[in-house]
Design a protein around this motif. Sequence first.
Motif, PDB file in Angstrom:
ATOM      1  N   GLN A  76      33.744  51.427  61.891  1.00 50.98           N
ATOM      2  CA  GLN A  76      32.361  51.262  61.420  1.00 50.98           C
ATOM      3  C   GLN A  76      31.690  50.088  62.135  1.00 50.98           C
ATOM      4  N   THR A  77      32.457  49.021  62.340  1.00 47.83           N
ATOM      5  CA  THR A  77      31.935  47.835  63.049  1.00 47.83           C
ATOM      6  C   THR A  77      31.571  48.190  64.486  1.00 47.83           C
ATOM      7  N   LEU A  78      32.431  48.973  65.131  1.00 46.54           N
ATOM      8  CA  LEU A  78      32.161  49.395  66.506  1.00 46.54           C
ATOM      9  C   LEU A  78      30.867  50.197  66.570  1.00 46.54           C
ATOM     10  N   ARG A  79      30.716  51.139  65.644  1.00 44.69           N
ATOM     11  CA  ARG A  79      29.513  51.988  65.626  1.00 44.69           C
ATOM     12  C   ARG A  79      28.249  51.178  65.320  1.00 44.69           C
ATOM     13  N   SER A  87      33.704  55.888  71.933  1.00 42.43           N
ATOM     14  CA  SER A  87      34.882  56.550  71.366  1.00 42.43           C
ATOM     15  C   SER A  87      35.642  55.589  70.456  1.00 42.43           C
ATOM     16  N   THR A  88      36.195  56.132  69.363  1.00 45.51           N
ATOM     17  CA  THR A  88      37.024  55.324  68.458  1.00 45.51           C
ATOM     18  C   THR A  88      38.515  55.565  68.714  1.00 45.51           C
ATOM     19  N   SER A  89      38.819  56.213  69.824  1.00 40.81           N
ATOM     20  CA  SER A  89      40.226  56.432  70.187  1.00 40.81           C
ATOM     21  C   SER A  89      40.883  55.080  70.455  1.00 40.81           C
ATOM     22  N   LEU A  90      42.018  54.836  69.779  1.00 39.56           N
ATOM     23  CA  LEU A  90      42.673  53.529  69.872  1.00 39.56           C
ATOM     24  C   LEU A  90      43.738  53.493  70.950  1.00 39.56           C
ATOM     25  N   ASP A  91      43.803  52.373  71.658  1.00 42.96           N
ATOM     26  CA  ASP A  91      44.886  52.107  72.598  1.00 42.96           C
ATOM     27  C   ASP A  91      46.052  51.481  71.841  1.00 42.96           C
ATOM     28  N   VAL A 102      44.283  41.168  62.564  1.00 39.90           N
ATOM     29  CA  VAL A 102      44.640  42.372  63.302  1.00 39.90           C
ATOM     30  C   VAL A 102      43.545  42.671  64.324  1.00 39.90           C
ATOM     31  N   LYS A 103      43.983  43.065  65.546  1.00 40.39           N
ATOM     32  CA  LYS A 103      43.038  43.458  66.600  1.00 40.39           C
ATOM     33  C   LYS A 103      43.124  44.962  66.785  1.00 40.39           C
ATOM     34  N   PHE A 104      41.987  45.590  66.839  1.00 41.68           N
ATOM     35  CA  PHE A 104      41.920  47.012  67.184  1.00 41.68           C
ATOM     36  C   PHE A 104      41.384  47.097  68.616  1.00 41.68           C
ATOM     37  N   VAL A 105      42.231  47.613  69.501  1.00 44.68           N
ATOM     38  CA  VAL A 105      41.890  47.696  70.924  1.00 44.68           C
ATOM     39  C   VAL A 105      41.668  49.168  71.258  1.00 44.68           C
ATOM     40  N   PHE A 106      40.516  49.472  71.816  1.00 44.80           N
ATOM     41  CA  PHE A 106      40.130  50.858  72.060  1.00 44.80           C
ATOM     42  C   PHE A 106      40.555  51.331  73.445  1.00 44.80           C
ATOM     43  N   ALA A 107      40.826  52.632  73.541  1.00 43.20           N
ATOM     44  CA  ALA A 107      41.418  53.213  74.754  1.00 43.20           C
ATOM     45  C   ALA A 107      40.393  53.530  75.844  1.00 43.20           C
ATOM     46  N   ASP A 108      39.196  53.938  75.454  1.00 41.39           N
ATOM     47  CA  ASP A 108      38.252  54.482  76.431  1.00 41.39           C
ATOM     48  C   ASP A 108      37.155  53.518  76.869  1.00 41.39           C
ATOM     49  N   ILE A 113      38.039  44.749  68.231  1.00 41.64           N
ATOM     50  CA  ILE A 113      37.551  44.208  66.960  1.00 41.64           C
ATOM     51  C   ILE A 113      38.690  43.434  66.303  1.00 41.64           C
ATOM     52  N   GLN A 114      38.432  42.187  65.927  1.00 43.23           N
ATOM     53  CA  GLN A 114      39.407  41.390  65.175  1.00 43.23           C
ATOM     54  C   GLN A 114      38.971  41.333  63.716  1.00 43.23           C
TER      55      GLN A 114
END
Length: 198
Positions: A76-79, A87-91, A102-108, A113-114
């Motif tokens: 939601q933060t990314l959007r 893309s919300t596809s995660l790496d 926690v860090k969310f790192v995106f693939a594309d 986002i921390q």
Amino acid sequence: MNDNKASVRRLRLYRKVHSILGGSLFIFFILISVTGLLLGWKKHSGGYLLAKSYQGVSTDSKSWLPIDSLKQIAFQTLRDSVSGDLSTSLDRIDIRPKKGMVKFVFADHYWGIQLDCKTGQVLHIERRRSDFVEHLHDGSYWDSLLQLGDEPAKLLYTTITAVALLLFSITGFYLYYGPKRIRQQKQGKQTVNSNFMK
């Protein structure tokens, strides 16, 4: 005399190989050296290349929100804060237990986002420039750009540059050592001839 001629021929061959490699792979060598330098300095770039890892409120994992909930907050933060088109596809999901973050790192793309693991609060929205530099450095950027599977561009790039650098080092050493050896051979023959004349 034949040894001397053979050494001179080898020296010319090595000089030719060295100059061809240097000329044809000049861009690759510049790219590797610049990106390697940037990667070496990424932790000392004041957060420009590698974002600081922020501290959450609790390191007690029992009090943390479930990963699924945190993931939805990150999406939601990314959007909302970056772009709804990304893309919300995660790496990967990178949990830092000692920081409660926690860090969310995106693939594309190169956004991350921390989040605070306990509250779900957004600690930082990061532009992952060091990942981009790393992908340029190892050649995997071209695989993602051209959407190639199994990283053939990375494999080709690393093989060509590694073999070229090895040959560059070998021929460079011979270009340094070869003339000295030829001079030593000439001096040795002159000494033998002068002794013979006596």
